[in-house]
Write an enzyme that holds these catalytic residues in place. Structure first.
Site, PDB file in Angstrom:
ATOM      1  N   ASP A  13       0.645  44.892 -37.532  1.00  0.00           N
ATOM      2  CA  ASP A  13       0.255  43.544 -37.975  1.00  0.00           C
ATOM      3  C   ASP A  13       0.021  43.472 -39.480  1.00  0.00           C
ATOM      4  O   ASP A  13      -0.760  42.655 -39.956  1.00  0.00           O
ATOM      5  CB  ASP A  13      -1.016  43.065 -37.244  1.00  0.00           C
ATOM      6  CG  ASP A  13      -0.900  43.176 -35.740  1.00  0.00           C
ATOM      7  OD1 ASP A  13       0.085  42.666 -35.198  1.00  0.00           O
ATOM      8  OD2 ASP A  13      -1.791  43.781 -35.112  1.00  0.00           O
ATOM      9  N   ASN A  38       6.474  43.990 -27.687  1.00  0.00           N
ATOM     10  CA  ASN A  38       5.027  44.086 -27.919  1.00  0.00           C
ATOM     11  C   ASN A  38       4.711  43.828 -29.380  1.00  0.00           C
ATOM     12  O   ASN A  38       3.555  43.675 -29.763  1.00  0.00           O
ATOM     13  CB  ASN A  38       4.485  45.452 -27.496  1.00  0.00           C
ATOM     14  CG  ASN A  38       5.226  46.615 -28.136  1.00  0.00           C
ATOM     15  OD1 ASN A  38       6.358  46.484 -28.602  1.00  0.00           O
ATOM     16  ND2 ASN A  38       4.604  47.786 -28.155  1.00  0.00           N
ATOM     17  N   HIS A  41       6.638  39.308 -35.103  1.00  0.00           N
ATOM     18  CA  HIS A  41       6.742  39.008 -36.526  1.00  0.00           C
ATOM     19  C   HIS A  41       6.637  37.500 -36.708  1.00  0.00           C
ATOM     20  O   HIS A  41       7.431  36.747 -36.153  1.00  0.00           O
ATOM     21  CB  HIS A  41       8.077  39.492 -37.090  1.00  0.00           C
ATOM     22  CG  HIS A  41       8.188  40.979 -37.166  1.00  0.00           C
ATOM     23  ND1 HIS A  41       7.121  41.785 -37.497  1.00  0.00           N
ATOM     24  CD2 HIS A  41       9.237  41.814 -36.975  1.00  0.00           C
ATOM     25  CE1 HIS A  41       7.519  43.049 -37.497  1.00  0.00           C
ATOM     26  NE2 HIS A  41       8.792  43.090 -37.177  1.00  0.00           N
TER      27      HIS A  41
END
Length: 432
Positions: A13, A38, A41
């Site tokens: 992240d 999973n 963006h």
């Protein structure tokens, strides 16, 4: 033009999608080499938000090719959904813009069921999986019993493999106290249809990329998750199920190590983590909540709130080492605007001693408390700034201190969510 790898230097992240989106203009091909849906963006271009989970971020650039390599695990339902959404936006055309490896493994319904059942069975020891079947799919890959994209293109082969693997899945789920409700003939028909939908994009990616290099094209490798979630080099077992470090970039698409010229690590100006596992600089107070709100720290894939904390120089220095980083791009520098002081962890205190390197044992990391260095904050807004010299002196001093502690140059800073709200000090594609 060199070939550049972009990887997360923290726990995922970090804003890799934005940086990849920015750098795509200098590359011909963007390659995704590991992970699955999973990862999420979030890209903001011209004020419009686009969230991608499988297709590389570069797809929003006309004339660029995007590749999903053999190291990625693919949920074909998600892939087809993304294809349809991008087509509806006019961002994807059937002209070789998207290439998918025939050897990428496929996430099947039983993988998701097993993922969820295992997490529920772990109780307080939960790892924090997204429940999307990523780990079980990688397990089947290593156990040599997985299904690949090429299997979806042959319905008879698909039916045989579904029958064999579904039986094993039912046995495992029964041990976990769960059931697998599955209409196998209907499943085979559905996944064969999904196979037909992706058939036009599927090819031998290794050959495709090798030919691209022979034609003088430049590659941008896009990593998912982050260094500290690497299955070998992260805080195991609180990790993802693939290698997220730069060394896996070429393995995950069928090239050799000499294909890489520059490795760019992405780090937030602070830090975040999702799921369980050690996190020495975590802030569970008002400051942590402030970072979460200002930074919009909620998962693009799950929507769950991220854990937040100050920047950890030991973790960043570790990422520099295991990735061989050539430079760092710092994201969300603007989020720190308005703090009286900003902190960087420069050591860990453990049993009366101060450590200057991150321990390799996550249980030891859990016992560590951070040793902070405090720097004065700044009040100026950063979103409109476009050059290094425009940054407030205190913001520049913060970045330079991070650079000193990491031992590698900070080559860019993100000062806002939009693609254009970025200060690029050194362009990795022009660095050599």
């Amino acid at each position: 033009m060199p070939n550049v790898v972009v990887v997360g230097a923290q726990w995922g992240d970090e804003g890799k999608g934005k940086i990849v989106d920015l750098l795509t203009q200098y590359a011909d091909v963007v390659v995704r080499f590991q992970g699955g849906n999973n990862a999420g963006h979030t890209l903001v271009v011209g004020g419009e938000k686009t969230v991608l989970h499988l297709i590389p971020s570069g797809i929003l650039h006309p004339g660029k090719s995007c590749v999903i390599g053999n190291g990625v695990v693919i949920d074909p339902e998600v892939l087809v959904l993304e294809i349809d959404r991008l087509k509806a936006k006019g961002a994807l055309k059937d002209d070789g813009q998207l290439v998918v490896s025939l050897d990428a493994h496929v996430i099947m319904p039983w993988h998701k069921a097993i993922d969820v059942a295992r997490e529920q069975a772990m109780g307080e020891g939960k790892i924090g999986t997204t429940g999307r079947g990523i780990g079980p799919t990688y397990e089947d890959k290593v156990a040599r019993r997985g299904l690949r994209i090429r299997d979806l293109l042959d319905e008879a082969r698909l039916a045989r493999k579904v029958k064999e693997r579904a039986a094993l899945a039912r046995e495992e789920l029964a041990r976990l106290g769960a059931k697998l409700e599955l209409d196998e003939p209907a499943l085979v028909k559905r996944y064969a249809e999904l196979g037909r939908r992706v058939a036009g994009y599927a090819t031998d990616v290794s050959i495709w990329l090798h030919r691209a290099l022979q034609q003088g094209k430049s590659l941008l490798f896009e990593g998912a998750q982050g260094t500290m979630l690497d299955v070998d080099h992260g805080t195991y077992p609180f990790v993802t199920s693939s290698n997220t470090v730069a060394g896996n970039a070429v393995v995950g698409c069928g090239l050799g190590p000499t294909a890489v010229d520059y490795v760019l690590g992405i780090s937030k100006a602070y830090s975040t983590r999702v799921g369980g596992g050690p996190y020495p600089t975590e802030l569970k107070d008002e400051t942590g909540e402030r970072l979460r709100k200002l930074g919009g720290e909620y998962g693009a894939t799950t929507g769950r709130p991220r854990r937040t904390g100050w920047l950890d120089a030991l973790a960043l220095r570790y990422a520099v080492r295991v990735n061989g980083l050539s430079g760092i791009a710092m994201t969300k520098l603007d989020v720190l605007t308005g703090f009286d002081t900003v902190k960087i962890a420069v050591g860990y205190r453990l049993d009366g001693k101060v450590l200057d390197e991150m321990p390799s044992d996550p249980e030891v990391i859990e016992r560590c408390t951070p040793v902070y260095e405090e720097l004065p904050g700044w009040t100026e807004k950063l979103e409109h700034l476009r050059t290094w010299d425009d940054l407030p002196p205190r913001a520049r001093a913060y970045v330079k201190r991070v650079e000193e502690l990491a031992g590698v140059k900070v080559v860019g800073c993100s000062v806002g969510a939009d693609r254009g709200e970025t200060i690029l000090v050194e362009n990795p594609f022009l660095a050599r």
